[in-house]
Design a protein around this motif. Structure first.
Motif, PDB file in Angstrom:
ATOM      1  N   LYS A   1      10.448   8.338  10.011  1.00  0.00           N
ATOM      2  CA  LYS A   1      11.242   8.297  11.244  1.00  0.00           C
ATOM      3  C   LYS A   1      11.813   9.659  11.621  1.00  0.00           C
ATOM      4  N   LEU A   2      12.398  10.347  10.650  1.00  0.00           N
ATOM      5  CA  LEU A   2      13.064  11.609  10.939  1.00  0.00           C
ATOM      6  C   LEU A   2      12.088  12.756  11.221  1.00  0.00           C
ATOM      7  N   SER A   3      10.850  12.611  10.791  1.00  0.00           N
ATOM      8  CA  SER A   3       9.855  13.653  11.046  1.00  0.00           C
ATOM      9  C   SER A   3       8.903  13.287  12.186  1.00  0.00           C
ATOM     10  N   ASN A   4       9.135  12.133  12.809  1.00  0.00           N
ATOM     11  CA  ASN A   4       8.250  11.649  13.880  1.00  0.00           C
ATOM     12  C   ASN A   4       6.803  11.578  13.416  1.00  0.00           C
ATOM     13  N   THR A   5       6.616  11.018  12.228  1.00  0.00           N
ATOM     14  CA  THR A   5       5.279  10.824  11.680  1.00  0.00           C
ATOM     15  C   THR A   5       5.127   9.356  11.295  1.00  0.00           C
ATOM     16  N   LYS A   6       3.910   8.998  10.962  1.00  0.00           N
ATOM     17  CA  LYS A   6       3.645   7.657  10.459  1.00  0.00           C
ATOM     18  C   LYS A   6       2.418   7.728   9.561  1.00  0.00           C
ATOM     19  N   VAL A   7       2.234   6.689   8.779  1.00  0.00           N
ATOM     20  CA  VAL A   7       1.067   6.594   7.916  1.00  0.00           C
ATOM     21  C   VAL A   7       0.175   5.515   8.495  1.00  0.00           C
ATOM     22  N   ILE A   8      -1.112   5.831   8.574  1.00  0.00           N
ATOM     23  CA  ILE A   8      -2.081   4.876   9.119  1.00  0.00           C
ATOM     24  C   ILE A   8      -3.172   4.601   8.094  1.00  0.00           C
ATOM     25  N   GLU A   9      -3.789   3.434   8.231  1.00  0.00           N
ATOM     26  CA  GLU A   9      -4.968   3.082   7.454  1.00  0.00           C
ATOM     27  C   GLU A   9      -6.196   3.386   8.285  1.00  0.00           C
ATOM     28  N   PHE A  10      -7.249   3.783   7.632  1.00  0.00           N
ATOM     29  CA  PHE A  10      -8.497   3.976   8.378  1.00  0.00           C
ATOM     30  C   PHE A  10      -9.683   3.626   7.502  1.00  0.00           C
TER      31      PHE A  10
ATOM     32  N   LYS B   1       0.836  -1.198   0.000  1.00  0.00           N
ATOM     33  CA  LYS B   1       0.000   0.000   0.000  1.00  0.00           C
ATOM     34  C   LYS B   1       0.874   1.253   0.000  1.00  0.00           C
ATOM     35  N   ARG B   2       1.970   1.224   0.748  1.00  0.00           N
ATOM     36  CA  ARG B   2       2.891   2.367   0.747  1.00  0.00           C
ATOM     37  C   ARG B   2       3.513   2.542  -0.637  1.00  0.00           C
ATOM     38  N   PHE B   3       3.834   1.427  -1.300  1.00  0.00           N
ATOM     39  CA  PHE B   3       4.405   1.487  -2.645  1.00  0.00           C
ATOM     40  C   PHE B   3       3.382   2.050  -3.637  1.00  0.00           C
ATOM     41  N   ILE B   4       2.129   1.648  -3.506  1.00  0.00           N
ATOM     42  CA  ILE B   4       1.068   2.175  -4.365  1.00  0.00           C
ATOM     43  C   ILE B   4       0.929   3.687  -4.157  1.00  0.00           C
ATOM     44  N   ASN B   5       0.992   4.139  -2.886  1.00  0.00           N
ATOM     45  CA  ASN B   5       0.979   5.579  -2.607  1.00  0.00           C
ATOM     46  C   ASN B   5       2.098   6.274  -3.367  1.00  0.00           C
TER      47      ASN B   5
ATOM     48  N   PHE C   1      -2.617  12.589  -2.920  1.00  0.00           N
ATOM     49  CA  PHE C   1      -3.584  11.953  -3.809  1.00  0.00           C
ATOM     50  C   PHE C   1      -3.538  10.431  -3.656  1.00  0.00           C
ATOM     51  N   GLY C   2      -2.329   9.885  -3.568  1.00  0.00           N
ATOM     52  CA  GLY C   2      -2.181   8.443  -3.366  1.00  0.00           C
ATOM     53  C   GLY C   2      -2.815   7.979  -2.067  1.00  0.00           C
ATOM     54  N   LYS C   3      -2.650   8.772  -1.030  1.00  0.00           N
ATOM     55  CA  LYS C   3      -3.236   8.406   0.263  1.00  0.00           C
ATOM     56  C   LYS C   3      -4.762   8.501   0.239  1.00  0.00           C
ATOM     57  N   TYR C   4      -5.306   9.427  -0.517  1.00  0.00           N
ATOM     58  CA  TYR C   4      -6.765   9.485  -0.683  1.00  0.00           C
ATOM     59  C   TYR C   4      -7.279   8.175  -1.290  1.00  0.00           C
ATOM     60  N   LEU C   5      -6.597   7.714  -2.324  1.00  0.00           N
ATOM     61  CA  LEU C   5      -7.051   6.521  -3.032  1.00  0.00           C
ATOM     62  C   LEU C   5      -6.854   5.237  -2.225  1.00  0.00           C
TER      63      LEU C   5
END
Length: 131
Positions: free
Chosen positions: A122-131, A12-16, A73-77
């Motif tokens: 990691k360097l921005s202290n963020t993550k991607v989540i699914e919902f 899913k991250r690769f598709i994004n 846009f990728g994350k929207y999809l």
């Protein structure tokens, strides 16, 4: 009631990544065509550095989309979203760092580990989540 979110798969991250890359390239070619048309109309002799234009569009794309909505846009999809490491909305600085780290050419290899978080996460202290 606290909602729990899951981490997206590497696929899913690769598709994004693919969707966002194609989106940025489309914006790049449209912007370049418009810019060349404007320069031609003005008879202005100007040497374009295509790399600078591409980098600027790349930064603008992620800063606007992820900075405002947490989603490109990728994350929207793919129904994913950027959040801070504590599941809050990311700050402007976190999105800025995240975007700059993405410009490191070899950053893409950071996804080869078991954990599908890249250096930009990691360097921005963020993550991607699914919902």
């Amino acid at each position: 009631m606290n909602k729990t979110f899951s981490n997206p798969t590497k696929m899913k991250r690769f598709i994004n990544f693919l969707i966002d890359t194609v989106s940025i390239l489309i914006l790049f070619f449209l912007s370049l065509k418009a810019l060349l048309f404007i320069l031609e109309l003005s008879n202005y002799d100007f040497n374009l550095d295509i790399n600078i234009i591409l980098i600027l569009l790349y930064v603008i794309y992620y800063m606007v989309f992820e900075g405002i909505t947490g989603r490109s846009f990728g994350k929207y999809l793919t129904h994913t979203k950027v959040v801070s490491s504590n599941n809050n909305r990311p700050t402007f600085m976190q999105i800025f760092i995240r975007t700059l780290v993405r410009l490191i050419f070899i950053e893409v290899i950071s996804f080869l580990s078991k954990n599908p978080n890249g250096w930009h996460d990691k360097l921005s202290n963020t993550k991607v989540i699914e919902f």
